[in-house]
Design a protein around this motif. Structure first.
Motif, short mmCIF file in Angstrom:
data_model
loop_
_atom_site.label_atom_id
_atom_site.label_comp_id
_atom_site.label_asym_id
_atom_site.label_seq_id
_atom_site.Cartn_x
_atom_site.Cartn_y
_atom_site.Cartn_z
N ASP A 150 0.88 -1.09 0.04
CA ASP A 150 -0.09 0.03 -0.08
C ASP A 150 0.93 1.19 0.06
O ASP A 150 1.56 1.44 0.86
N GLN A 151 1.09 1.86 -1.09
CA GLN A 151 1.85 3.17 -1.28
C GLN A 151 1.49 4.03 -0.21
O GLN A 151 2.20 5.19 0.03
N GLY A 167 6.28 1.68 8.49
CA GLY A 167 4.66 1.57 8.38
C GLY A 167 4.00 0.61 7.53
O GLY A 167 2.65 0.80 7.57
N LEU A 168 4.74 -0.17 6.87
CA LEU A 168 4.06 -1.14 6.18
C LEU A 168 3.40 -2.04 7.05
O LEU A 168 4.04 -2.66 8.08
N SER A 169 2.03 -2.52 6.48
CA SER A 169 1.39 -3.67 7.33
C SER A 169 1.46 -5.01 6.34
O SER A 169 0.93 -5.94 6.65
N ALA A 170 1.75 -4.67 5.04
CA ALA A 170 1.77 -5.97 4.32
C ALA A 170 2.82 -5.64 3.26
O ALA A 170 3.11 -4.42 2.69
N LEU A 171 3.65 -6.54 2.50
CA LEU A 171 4.49 -6.36 1.53
C LEU A 171 4.84 -8.00 0.79
O LEU A 171 5.10 -8.87 1.47
N ARG A 172 4.51 -7.83 -0.46
CA ARG A 172 4.74 -8.95 -1.24
C ARG A 172 5.93 -8.71 -2.18
O ARG A 172 6.08 -7.58 -2.92
N GLU A 173 6.76 -9.76 -2.28
CA GLU A 173 7.64 -9.62 -3.37
C GLU A 173 7.45 -10.57 -4.47
O GLU A 173 7.12 -11.64 -4.31
N LYS A 174 7.48 -9.94 -5.92
CA LYS A 174 7.24 -10.94 -6.81
C LYS A 174 8.65 -10.95 -7.59
O LYS A 174 9.17 -10.03 -8.00
#
Length: 222
Positions: free
Chosen positions: A162-163, A207-214
């Motif tokens: 979420d930017q 502050g990130l609550s979620a992070l995905r790496e592709k």
């Protein structure tokens, strides 16, 4: 994004994007890229990445492009120490070139480069270039990459989050945006898609609550 931004980041050593170990995305998925040992791999916005040392050890030639002379000085020193090579540094026009056997590092503006500057490219490894670009520059970056590499196959690492929770870089670049840049000329396959926030405490702190790496494999159509 201005050149001064990146020069300042390197001068202050504010380089949280740098990894001290080889990126697992590279070691796990590079073998799926159709490129032979001895061929030339382009690493755009390479910084002082140790991924370049891995590619060299594996038997590839490497062309790295980077804006910061500070970063490339460190990388050149690492190459010299690791491979017992003398890396020659020379100003050529607006570029600073670092050369050794099987190695070309180019210090200069990515958007001003031509295929003449880089020489022929057989594959691309993009871990930290596309995600370093603010949204208004990404299409131009991708167009330049296709032009310089002449649509060479590519291993691309992106992040999705979420930017609104964190400003980049690295910026959030979702698969739909990647497809908007590359789908006309490249087949796009998802090689890995993982939740990586637990492995990235510095992003939780931002502050990130979620992070995905592709991890995406791009191969030329036709």
């Amino acid at each position: 994004m201005k050149h001064d931004f990146w020069h300042e980041r390197w001068e202050k050593q504010e380089i949280g994007f740098h990894l001290n170990d080889t990126n697992p995305a590279l070691t796990s998925h590079w073998h799926t890229i159709p490129v032979d040992l001895g061929e030339r791999v382009l690493v755009p916005l390479c910084g002082k990445s140790v991924d370049i040392l891995w590619l060299l050890r594996e038997g590839y030639q490497v062309v790295g492009v980077e804006l910061s002379e500070i970063a490339l000085d460190v990388l050149a020193e690492s190459i010299e120490e690791t491979f017992s090579l003398a890396v020659d540094k020379q100003q050529v026009g607006n570029l600073i070139l670092y050369r050794a056997a099987g190695i070309l590092l180019i210090c200069g503006d990515w958007f001003s480069l031509t295929s003449f500057d880089t020489g022929p490219i057989d594959a691309v490894y993009d871990r930290a270039a596309l995600v370093a670009m603010p949204e208004e520059m990404r299409a131009d970056y991708a167009s330049q990459l296709l032009k310089v590499s002449e649509n060479a196959p590519q291993l691309l690492v992106t992040f999705e989050y979420d930017q609104n929770e964190m400003s980049g870089p690295p910026f959030a670049v979702d698969q739909a945006q990647v497809e908007s840049f590359y789908a006309d000329t490249m087949n796009i396959d998802v090689m890995a898609d993982k939740d990586c926030l637990v492995d990235e405490p510095k992003f939780r702190e931002r502050g990130l609550s979620a992070l995905r790496e592709k991890v995406l494999r791009l191969t030329p159509k036709g």
